[in-house]
Scaffold this active site. Structure first.
Site, short mmCIF file in Angstrom:
data_model
loop_
_atom_site.label_atom_id
_atom_site.label_comp_id
_atom_site.label_asym_id
_atom_site.label_seq_id
_atom_site.Cartn_x
_atom_site.Cartn_y
_atom_site.Cartn_z
N ALA A 27 0.83 -1.20 0.00
CA ALA A 27 0.00 0.00 0.00
C ALA A 27 0.87 1.26 0.00
O ALA A 27 0.62 2.20 -0.75
CB ALA A 27 -0.93 -0.01 1.22
N ASP A 131 1.61 -10.15 18.78
CA ASP A 131 1.35 -10.27 20.23
C ASP A 131 0.32 -9.26 20.76
O ASP A 131 -0.17 -9.40 21.86
CB ASP A 131 2.64 -10.09 21.01
CG ASP A 131 3.60 -11.24 20.78
OD1 ASP A 131 3.18 -12.26 20.20
OD2 ASP A 131 4.78 -11.13 21.18
N MET A 173 2.06 -18.18 21.12
CA MET A 173 3.08 -17.15 21.32
C MET A 173 2.57 -16.00 22.19
O MET A 173 1.37 -15.80 22.33
CB MET A 173 3.54 -16.59 19.98
CG MET A 173 4.67 -17.38 19.37
SD MET A 173 5.40 -16.47 18.01
CE MET A 173 6.86 -17.48 17.73
N GLY A 174 3.50 -15.25 22.70
CA GLY A 174 3.16 -14.13 23.57
C GLY A 174 4.10 -14.15 24.75
O GLY A 174 3.74 -14.55 25.85
N ARG A 259 -2.34 -34.21 26.41
CA ARG A 259 -1.42 -33.97 25.30
C ARG A 259 -1.17 -32.47 25.16
O ARG A 259 -1.98 -31.66 25.60
CB ARG A 259 -2.00 -34.50 23.99
CG ARG A 259 -2.20 -36.00 23.96
CD ARG A 259 -0.85 -36.71 23.91
NE ARG A 259 -0.99 -38.08 24.33
CZ ARG A 259 -1.18 -39.12 23.52
NH1 ARG A 259 -1.25 -38.91 22.22
NH2 ARG A 259 -1.28 -40.34 23.99
N ARG A 268 2.83 -17.19 13.37
CA ARG A 268 3.34 -15.93 12.82
C ARG A 268 3.28 -15.88 11.31
O ARG A 268 3.37 -14.81 10.71
CB ARG A 268 4.77 -15.71 13.31
CG ARG A 268 4.94 -14.33 13.85
CD ARG A 268 6.12 -14.14 14.71
NE ARG A 268 7.39 -14.35 14.07
CZ ARG A 268 8.55 -14.26 14.72
NH1 ARG A 268 8.56 -14.00 16.00
NH2 ARG A 268 9.67 -14.46 14.11
#
Ligand code: F6P
Length: 357
Positions: A27, A131, A173-174, A259, A268
């Site tokens: 863009a 995140d 994730m984080g 599990r 990501r």
């Protein structure tokens, strides 16, 4: 006096890549070309800027990238850019450009602030991080796609979990921020969510999970799966948690297995969602406007309404904020003192009993 036109603007992507970074490049490059501005990409984030690794971006170069995950410019986490010397080198390489647009996460935006302050370069930030750990924007670029990926993965895991009446722990994730775990646990109908910001001890978390598992798998309730979404930033390791829960169910619910799936970097990548493409386009447009006007030291944020002291842009949902404000608010977002973090935690506490019902 605002400048009428800027012939050359630099752009780079930095930190953890996020789906939608390419859409922002697409863009920006196309809009800039339309205004007669050349887009100069730096390859490999701040490392590429310090090494002056350039790639001129033309509309033709970006024609087919807007739906691609990752970033065609490449990214990096740069230690050298954290130093005054590194940033002076970067500023020297920007001498022939009119502004720099940095697309990245909170570390990258903090670096952008220092670069601008130390050198006077006009730097405009665009928040991009899966995140959602950047203040002054409801969503950063990449968050929506990451959440869709997590929810899709949890749906699949739920299929197999139900087939075997299993307990599953899914780690997302984080590192410093539990937003992905929180938001995805609601959308996935998870039974529990573990996130750093709750401030709970490992023992408290385990005790709660034991109760949730026992109640959920009790024949009178008869759930077919227990799904626990855990943020990466929770101190207790996923393996250790699973072993602890397995020893518990071995005694209480023989035959049930626990599990784990760590989604990791899978979250990501991938094609940016519609939301992320729209967000990237809107932020890129306003970034160009600000860069052309010589308004630096700011980050664009997407907020349906502003409570952070932002400056409006012609786009009703896009505001801009001083990078210094973004940095201090981000610190409080991560240390838990920001109202947004308090609201997130409060919401999770309110629904904790509902998730497991
Ligand atoms: O982009 C932020 C983040 O996704 C964190 O949640 C995660 O801990 C980190 O990136 C992983 O980074 P790297 O790819 O550098 O290991």
């Amino acid at each position: 006096m605002p400048k009428i036109a800027m012939p050359r603007i630099g752009v780079l992507t930095s930190g953890g890549d996020a789906p939608g970074m390419n859409t922002a490049l697409y863009a920006f490059t196309k809009l800039a070309a339309r205004r007669g501005v050349q887009t100069v990409g730096f390859v490999g984030g701040y490392e590429g800027l310090m090494a002056n690794r350039r790639q001129i971006l033309t509309p033709r170069d970006v024609d087919t990238i807007s739906n691609l995950g990752g970033t065609i410019l490449g990214s990096a986490r740069s230690e050298r850019f954290r130093t005054v010397e590194g940033r002076a080198q970067a500023a020297a390489n920007l001498a022939d450009l009119d502004a720099l647009v940095v697309i990245g996460g909170n570390g990258s935006l903090a670096g952008a602030r220092r670069l601008g302050e130390e050198s006077g370069v006009c730097v405009v930030g665009i928040p991009a991080s899966i995140d959602n750990d950047i203040a002054c924007t409801s969503n950063a670029i990449g968050v929506d796609t990451a959440l869709n990926t997590i929810v899709g993965a949890c749906d699949r895991i739920s299929d197999t979990a139900r087939a075997h009446r299993r307990v599953f722990v899914v780690e997302v994730m984080g590192r410093h921020c539990g937003y992905l775990a929180m938001a995805s646990s609601v959308a996935s109908g998870a039974d529990a969510c573990l996130y750093r910001e709750s401030g709970k001890t490992d023992a408290e978390r385990v005790a709660e999970l034991k109760e949730i598992i026992s109640k959920g798998l009790d024949p009178t309730r008869g759930k077919q799966r227990i799904l626990i979404i855990k943020a990466e930033g929770v101190r207790m390791g996923t393996q250790e948690l699973c072993e602890t829960l397995q020893s518990y169910v071995d005694q209480e619910l023989p035959g049930v297995s626990v599990r784990a799936t760590v989604l990791g970097h899978l979250v990501r990548g991938g094609q940016p969602s519609y939301q992320d493409r729209a967000l990237a386009g809107r932020l890129a447009f306003q970034a160009l406007e600000l860069a052309m006007a010589g308004t630096g030291g700011v980050m664009l944020g997407w907020q349906p309404w502003d409570t952070q002291g932002g400056t409006p842009t012609p786009d009703a949902a896009v505001w801009h904020y001083p990078l210094s404000l973004v940095e201090s608010r981000t610190e409080s977002l991560l240390d838990g003192s920001h109202p947004t973090t308090k609201r997130r935690v409060q919401m999770m506490e309110n629904i904790a009993g509902v998730l497991a019902v």
